[in-house]
Design a protein around this motif. Structure first.
Motif, PDB file in Angstrom:
ATOM      1  N   LEU A  58       0.622  -1.131  -0.002  1.00  0.00           N
ATOM      2  CA  LEU A  58       0.049   0.008   0.274  1.00  0.00           C
ATOM      3  C   LEU A  58       0.944   1.374   0.095  1.00  0.00           C
ATOM      4  O   LEU A  58       1.717   1.341   0.893  1.00  0.00           O
ATOM      5  CB  LEU A  58      -0.936  -0.039   1.315  1.00  0.00           C
ATOM      6  N   GLY A  59       0.656   2.052  -0.981  1.00  0.00           N
ATOM      7  CA  GLY A  59       1.740   3.186  -1.154  1.00  0.00           C
ATOM      8  C   GLY A  59       2.969   2.874  -1.855  1.00  0.00           C
ATOM      9  O   GLY A  59       3.933   3.277  -1.106  1.00  0.00           O
ATOM     10  N   CYS A  60       3.118   1.898  -3.009  1.00  0.00           N
ATOM     11  CA  CYS A  60       4.064   1.535  -3.519  1.00  0.00           C
ATOM     12  C   CYS A  60       4.921   2.426  -4.223  1.00  0.00           C
ATOM     13  O   CYS A  60       6.257   2.080  -4.728  1.00  0.00           O
ATOM     14  CB  CYS A  60       3.551   0.478  -4.569  1.00  0.00           C
ATOM     15  N   GLY A  61       4.424   3.626  -4.504  1.00  0.00           N
ATOM     16  CA  GLY A  61       5.189   4.581  -5.210  1.00  0.00           C
ATOM     17  C   GLY A  61       5.684   4.109  -6.666  1.00  0.00           C
ATOM     18  O   GLY A  61       4.774   3.720  -7.448  1.00  0.00           O
ATOM     19  N   THR A  62       6.849   4.237  -6.886  1.00  0.00           N
ATOM     20  CA  THR A  62       7.419   3.577  -8.289  1.00  0.00           C
ATOM     21  C   THR A  62       7.833   2.377  -8.333  1.00  0.00           C
ATOM     22  O   THR A  62       8.412   1.770  -9.291  1.00  0.00           O
ATOM     23  CB  THR A  62       8.643   4.399  -8.699  1.00  0.00           C
ATOM     24  N   GLY A  63       7.361   1.691  -7.186  1.00  0.00           N
ATOM     25  CA  GLY A  63       7.616   0.131  -7.140  1.00  0.00           C
ATOM     26  C   GLY A  63       8.715  -0.495  -7.011  1.00  0.00           C
ATOM     27  O   GLY A  63       8.888  -1.895  -7.187  1.00  0.00           O
ATOM     28  N   CYS A  64       9.844   0.204  -6.552  1.00  0.00           N
ATOM     29  CA  CYS A  64      11.241  -0.465  -6.168  1.00  0.00           C
ATOM     30  C   CYS A  64      11.167  -1.304  -5.212  1.00  0.00           C
ATOM     31  O   CYS A  64      11.664  -2.335  -5.266  1.00  0.00           O
ATOM     32  CB  CYS A  64      12.050   0.786  -5.965  1.00  0.00           C
ATOM     33  N   ASN A  65      10.534  -1.395  -3.937  1.00  0.00           N
ATOM     34  CA  ASN A  65      10.385  -2.377  -3.062  1.00  0.00           C
ATOM     35  C   ASN A  65       9.781  -3.821  -3.778  1.00  0.00           C
ATOM     36  O   ASN A  65      10.216  -4.750  -3.553  1.00  0.00           O
ATOM     37  CB  ASN A  65       9.656  -1.907  -1.871  1.00  0.00           C
ATOM     38  N   LEU A  66       8.559  -3.542  -3.918  1.00  0.00           N
ATOM     39  CA  LEU A  66       8.055  -4.615  -4.775  1.00  0.00           C
ATOM     40  C   LEU A  66       8.847  -5.265  -6.009  1.00  0.00           C
ATOM     41  O   LEU A  66       8.735  -6.368  -5.999  1.00  0.00           O
ATOM     42  CB  LEU A  66       6.498  -4.293  -5.376  1.00  0.00           C
ATOM     43  N   ALA A  67       9.356  -4.554  -6.651  1.00  0.00           N
ATOM     44  CA  ALA A  67      10.359  -5.112  -7.622  1.00  0.00           C
ATOM     45  C   ALA A  67      11.213  -6.047  -7.065  1.00  0.00           C
ATOM     46  O   ALA A  67      11.412  -7.086  -7.564  1.00  0.00           O
ATOM     47  CB  ALA A  67      10.859  -3.997  -8.445  1.00  0.00           C
ATOM     48  N   HIS A  68      11.866  -5.488  -5.984  1.00  0.00           N
ATOM     49  CA  HIS A  68      12.800  -6.575  -5.178  1.00  0.00           C
ATOM     50  C   HIS A  68      12.338  -7.984  -4.940  1.00  0.00           C
ATOM     51  O   HIS A  68      12.573  -8.812  -4.925  1.00  0.00           O
ATOM     52  CB  HIS A  68      13.534  -5.796  -4.167  1.00  0.00           C
ATOM     53  N   LEU A  69      11.175  -7.759  -4.459  1.00  0.00           N
ATOM     54  CA  LEU A  69      10.518  -8.849  -3.914  1.00  0.00           C
ATOM     55  C   LEU A  69       9.987  -9.682  -4.987  1.00  0.00           C
ATOM     56  O   LEU A  69      10.089 -11.067  -5.023  1.00  0.00           O
ATOM     57  CB  LEU A  69       8.806  -8.614  -2.949  1.00  0.00           C
ATOM     58  N   SER A  70       9.629  -9.309  -6.115  1.00  0.00           N
ATOM     59  CA  SER A  70       9.281  -9.955  -7.219  1.00  0.00           C
ATOM     60  C   SER A  70      10.438 -10.622  -7.693  1.00  0.00           C
ATOM     61  O   SER A  70      10.265 -12.066  -8.274  1.00  0.00           O
ATOM     62  CB  SER A  70       8.770  -9.150  -8.442  1.00  0.00           C
ATOM     63  N   THR A  71      11.662 -10.421  -7.657  1.00  0.00           N
ATOM     64  CA  THR A  71      12.928 -10.985  -8.060  1.00  0.00           C
ATOM     65  C   THR A  71      12.975 -12.076  -7.164  1.00  0.00           C
ATOM     66  O   THR A  71      13.798 -13.144  -7.600  1.00  0.00           O
ATOM     67  CB  THR A  71      14.197 -10.089  -8.355  1.00  0.00           C
ATOM     68  N   LEU A  72      12.556 -12.077  -5.864  1.00  0.00           N
ATOM     69  CA  LEU A  72      12.671 -13.084  -5.178  1.00  0.00           C
ATOM     70  C   LEU A  72      11.562 -14.197  -5.228  1.00  0.00           C
ATOM     71  O   LEU A  72      11.463 -15.313  -4.343  1.00  0.00           O
ATOM     72  CB  LEU A  72      12.792 -12.792  -3.687  1.00  0.00           C
ATOM     73  N   GLY A  73      10.598 -14.065  -6.034  1.00  0.00           N
ATOM     74  CA  GLY A  73       9.656 -15.021  -6.327  1.00  0.00           C
ATOM     75  C   GLY A  73       8.251 -14.710  -5.845  1.00  0.00           C
ATOM     76  O   GLY A  73       7.326 -15.732  -6.042  1.00  0.00           O
ATOM     77  N   ALA A  74       8.163 -13.693  -5.179  1.00  0.00           N
ATOM     78  CA  ALA A  74       6.793 -13.336  -4.814  1.00  0.00           C
ATOM     79  C   ALA A  74       5.814 -12.757  -5.823  1.00  0.00           C
ATOM     80  O   ALA A  74       6.253 -12.275  -6.697  1.00  0.00           O
ATOM     81  CB  ALA A  74       6.823 -12.060  -3.604  1.00  0.00           C
ATOM     82  N   ILE A  75       4.681 -13.235  -5.523  1.00  0.00           N
ATOM     83  CA  ILE A  75       3.583 -12.596  -6.492  1.00  0.00           C
ATOM     84  C   ILE A  75       3.078 -11.146  -6.031  1.00  0.00           C
ATOM     85  O   ILE A  75       2.268 -10.993  -5.047  1.00  0.00           O
ATOM     86  CB  ILE A  75       2.492 -13.725  -6.486  1.00  0.00           C
ATOM     87  N   CYS A  76       3.453 -10.067  -6.755  1.00  0.00           N
ATOM     88  CA  CYS A  76       3.429  -8.950  -5.975  1.00  0.00           C
ATOM     89  C   CYS A  76       2.232  -7.889  -6.811  1.00  0.00           C
ATOM     90  O   CYS A  76       2.213  -7.647  -7.718  1.00  0.00           O
ATOM     91  CB  CYS A  76       4.792  -7.983  -6.330  1.00  0.00           C
TER      92      CYS A  76
END
Length: 214
Positions: free
Chosen positions: A55-73
């Motif tokens: 929530l409040g992902c902004g430009t998505g940098c934190n989620l991008a990292h979790l995506s590279t670890l295999g999370a569904i973001c």
């Protein structure tokens, strides 16, 4: 909408995250307001194949990292301009989607269930807990984790009102670790850990970090 305009103004003044951090990594998760400081994503546990909502992902940098670890973001941000920036920078990554919406509106309308909900200096700080926390808990899977961070309240400034300097239309809920623990408990969360991370050398303000489970 005044809040949207405020966050758009804030977003325009934000400096894009660096291409690489001090360790040379292209993606990383940062809980604090300082670069290369504080804990990483490990406080969330293993995120591989887990559904994550920011929530409040902004430009998505934190989620991008979790995506590279295999999370569904899934990322949600109230500022429309942030969606374009997130897709432009991270749209090539798999298991990563972004939406423009206010946090409570999104949580009220989505049918999705999530294993992890996080908010880094985001809506958990700027939304009435009585409105937001029941919606988060409803969307979290059993045993799911809520994790969020924001600046700790200053001495004498712990009342749940105030204005964000960069977005003056936005109210801020400045709770202490003890207060957040009590609030989360009242809404059915458990195993709550709330702490203040000390700032790096030469800085005065730490970061409040909270984790709780359903």
């Amino acid at each position: 909408m005044e809040a949207v305009d405020a966050w758009e103004r804030y977003a325009r003044r934000r400096t894009p995250r660096r291409e690489f951090n001090a360790s040379g990594a292209r993606t990383w998760l940062n809980w604090t307001q300082y670069p290369d400081h504080g804990p990483d994503e490990s406080i969330l546990g293993d995120v591989q194949c887990r559904s994550v909502l920011e929530l409040g992902c902004g430009t998505g940098c934190n989620l991008a990292h979790l995506s590279t670890l295999g999370a569904i973001c899934t990322g949600v941000d109230i500022a429309p301009s942030q969606l374009k920036k997130a897709v432009t920078r991270w749209g090539h990554l798999p298991r990563l989607t972004f939406h423009t919406a206010e946090a409570t509106d999104y949580l009220s309308c989505t049918a999705g269930q999530f294993d992890v909900v996080l908010s880094v200096f985001g809506p958990v700080w700027f939304t009435d807990p009585a409105q937001l926390l029941p919606l988060i808990r409803k969307r979290l899977s059993p045993g799911g984790v809520l994790a969020f961070s924001h600046k700790p309240p200053t001495a004498g400034g712990v009342q749940p009102t105030g204005t964000l300097r960069e977005a003056r239309a936005v109210t801020r809920w400045d709770h202490t670790p003890r207060e957040w623990s009590a609030v989360l408990t009242s809404f059915g969360f458990s195993d709550i850990r709330a702490e203040i991370i000390s700032p790096p050398a030469g800085k005065d303000t730490g970061t409040l970090l909270v984790k709780a489970y359903t």
